[in-house]
Write a protein that holds these residues in place. Structure first.
Motif, mmCIF file in Angstrom:
data_model
loop_
_atom_site.group_PDB
_atom_site.id
_atom_site.type_symbol
_atom_site.label_atom_id
_atom_site.label_comp_id
_atom_site.label_asym_id
_atom_site.label_seq_id
_atom_site.Cartn_x
_atom_site.Cartn_y
_atom_site.Cartn_z
ATOM 1 N N GLU A 1 0.834 -1.203 0.000
ATOM 2 C CA GLU A 1 0.000 0.000 0.000
ATOM 3 C C GLU A 1 0.871 1.256 0.000
ATOM 4 O OE1 GLU A 1 -2.514 -0.397 3.399
ATOM 5 O OE2 GLU A 1 -3.691 -2.056 2.535
ATOM 6 N N GLU A 2 1.938 1.234 0.791
ATOM 7 C CA GLU A 2 2.858 2.371 0.815
ATOM 8 C C GLU A 2 3.528 2.550 -0.545
ATOM 9 O OE1 GLU A 2 4.079 2.049 5.576
ATOM 10 O OE2 GLU A 2 5.480 1.393 4.025
ATOM 11 N N ASP B 1 2.326 1.696 -3.446
ATOM 12 C CA ASP B 1 1.325 2.253 -4.364
ATOM 13 C C ASP B 1 1.205 3.761 -4.177
ATOM 14 O OD1 ASP B 1 0.685 -0.135 -5.619
ATOM 15 O OD2 ASP B 1 -1.016 -0.575 -4.292
ATOM 16 N N SER B 2 1.271 4.211 -2.933
ATOM 17 C CA SER B 2 1.225 5.656 -2.671
ATOM 18 C C SER B 2 2.414 6.355 -3.324
ATOM 19 C CB SER B 2 1.231 5.923 -1.156
ATOM 20 O OG SER B 2 0.084 5.396 -0.539
ATOM 21 N N ASN C 1 1.842 6.517 -7.032
ATOM 22 C CA ASN C 1 0.800 7.485 -7.366
ATOM 23 C C ASN C 1 1.297 8.920 -7.255
ATOM 24 O OD1 ASN C 1 -1.179 5.595 -8.022
ATOM 25 N ND2 ASN C 1 -1.902 5.421 -5.908
ATOM 26 N N ILE C 2 2.185 9.184 -6.287
ATOM 27 C CA ILE C 2 2.803 10.521 -6.217
ATOM 28 C C ILE C 2 3.539 10.808 -7.518
ATOM 29 C CG2 ILE C 2 4.678 11.848 -5.133
ATOM 30 C CD1 ILE C 2 3.899 10.520 -2.463
ATOM 31 N N ASP D 1 1.007 11.266 -10.429
ATOM 32 C CA ASP D 1 0.300 12.542 -10.292
ATOM 33 C C ASP D 1 1.169 13.717 -10.706
ATOM 34 O OD1 ASP D 1 -1.888 11.167 -9.346
ATOM 35 O OD2 ASP D 1 -1.542 11.646 -7.228
ATOM 36 N N HIS E 1 7.089 15.972 -1.246
ATOM 37 C CA HIS E 1 5.938 15.078 -1.318
ATOM 38 C C HIS E 1 6.225 13.955 -0.320
ATOM 39 C CE1 HIS E 1 4.415 16.906 -5.084
ATOM 40 N NE2 HIS E 1 5.700 17.046 -5.361
ATOM 41 N N MET F 1 5.616 10.501 1.581
ATOM 42 C CA MET F 1 4.994 9.199 1.354
ATOM 43 C C MET F 1 5.004 8.382 2.644
ATOM 44 S SD MET F 1 7.904 7.003 -0.666
ATOM 45 C CE MET F 1 7.146 5.448 -0.155
ATOM 46 N N PRO F 2 3.995 7.521 2.862
ATOM 47 C CA PRO F 2 3.992 6.666 4.049
ATOM 48 C C PRO F 2 5.154 5.688 4.002
ATOM 49 C CG PRO F 2 2.256 5.996 2.530
ATOM 50 C CD PRO F 2 2.828 7.287 2.004
#
Length: 413
Positions: free
Chosen positions: A53-54, A56-57, A60-61, A64, A385, A387-388
């Motif tokens: 999940e991290e 993927d974040s 996505n950054i 984007d 930016h 990120m987790p």
């Protein structure tokens, strides 16, 4: 992709990032167990669900912000559509994994026959547990001696750090010989991608350093500071002789690079690569871990008068002065991890506070957990930016470690 475009182009650390290669953590993390973490170069076991999940974040950054995101595992699978190439990578994988028993090789090949190309690549990365293959006969001394070890082939948990097995420099790559056998297998995938993938195979990507070398070189030690200057760390993972081999090759090519700066950094786990203690975030701004400033020695390497001769000089100047001299800039700002505070810097360095990924000049991706360093970056005008990173950081690598830029815009455009 326009066939006339270059497949690769990286002439800086900060030019606008256009295309990047990632690897989304997979089942290889589920094959980490305490007894073998040191062997596999891990200090802890990330929770796969959250790590994915991290990741993927992170992806996505990048998307984007206009970055094309490619995945190592997908390109590798697309590179072996030809059955001969599929068989070649299987043989090479078995060789690299040290599978000498004929019984074991035969059983693994039979097991692989039932997998499609993507499943095959994923399984190579994940590792094979002995419980997955039932028909390996234990009549071989090799099999009997290793009977207690739970894996037939080791997992590759470090693969989500795509920075290390190869590095894009100019329009070519270093296809790296890694320091450890555990990680050296990772470069097999890059080899097949650049030789066989439709995106690269007709581009004749030049190789500045090849994995058949006996000395080691890893991508976390390779930083492209400008279209004239490459920095490489002499580290726990990269040998000085590898830097010389690289310099001779690239100086005798059509690339614009004129200087290699060799950074001799402390040989310790927390500082395993140059990019864990030093990254470029803007034209004149760099992150740095304060502990390396005192013992840091920098050597400048330039092309000698004779072919394959190098002119090597130990720089008798501060790091700021060396960077100003070779990057031809008037001012250098070193942004110290956690502001140089002993306790905060040590903690955030362990979680890669100095390891940033620039996506354009003055704009970087960072781990959110390094809040002290992140605040200081913002105070210096850097757009961040966050990120987790609770699970990904357990692998001891940050956003730069987890990304391999393939194309950046030139700063001279």
């Amino acid at each position: 992709m326009n066939p006339n475009d270059k497949a690769l182009e990286v002439t800086s650390e900060i030019g606008k990032l256009k295309t990047v290669l990632l690897h989304k953590p997979g089942q290889e993390l589920e094959n980490l167990i305490p007894d073998y973490m040191e062997r596999l170069l891990f200090d802890d076991i990330p929770y796969l669900k959250i790590a994915r999940e991290e990741h993927d974040s992170f992806a996505n950054i990048l998307r984007d912000n206009g970055v094309e995101v490619l995945y190592l595992e997908e390109l590798a699978a697309e590179s072996i559509k030809d059955n001969n190439k599929r068989q070649e990578i299987i043989e090479e994988f078995l060789d690299e994994s040290g599978i000498e028993s004929l019984y074991a090789r035969s059983a693994i090949k039979e097991y692989f026959n039932d997998l499609d190309n993507q499943q095959l690549i994923n399984k190579m990365m994940a590792g094979i547990r002995k419980t997955e293959i039932k028909n390996i006969k234990s009549s071989s001394l090799i099999d009997m001696v290793h009977s207690k070890y739970p894996f037939i082939t080791d997992p590759m948990p470090n693969l989500y750090f795509t920075r290390d097995p190869f590095a894009t420099i100019g329009s070519g790559i270093t296809l790296n010989h890694m320091r450890t056998d555990t990680r050296n297998r990772e470069a097999v995938f890059a080899k097949y991608i650049f030789e066989n993938h439709p995106r690269f195979k007709d581009k004749k990507v030049p190789i500045w350093f090849d994995r058949d070398e006996t000395s080691s070189l890893e991508g976390g030690d390779e930083l492209v500071l400008s279209d004239k200057v490459v920095a490489i760390g002499i580290s726990e993972r990269t040998d000085p002789v590898s830097i010389e081999k690289f310099a001779k090759k690239i100086f005798n090519s059509d690339q614009p690079f004129e200087t290699v700066l060799a950074f001799d950094i402390p040989k310790k786990r927390a500082f395993m690569h140059l990019d864990t203690v030093f990254t470029m975030v803007d034209y004149d701004k760099f992150t740095i871990h304060p502990e390396i400033e005192g013992p840091l020695i920098v050597f400048s390497i330039r092309k000698g008068k004779e072919k394959n001769q190098l002119d090597i000089v130990k720089e008798e100047a501060t790091l700021e002065e060396v960077l100003k001299k070779y990057l031809k800039i008037d001012k250098v700002t070193l942004i110290r991890c956690a502001g140089g505070d002993y306790i905060d810097a040590a903690r955030e360095q362990w979680n890669d506070g100095s390891n940033t990924l620039a996506i354009s000049p003055g704009e970087v991706v960072v781990y959110e957990r390094n809040y002290v360093t992140n605040k200081i970056l913002k105070e210096h005008g850097i757009k961040i930016h966050e990120m987790p990173s609770a699970e990904l950081s357990r692998g001891r690598g940050g956003p730069r470690c987890m990304s391999m830029p393939l194309i950046r815009e030139s700063l001279r455009k």
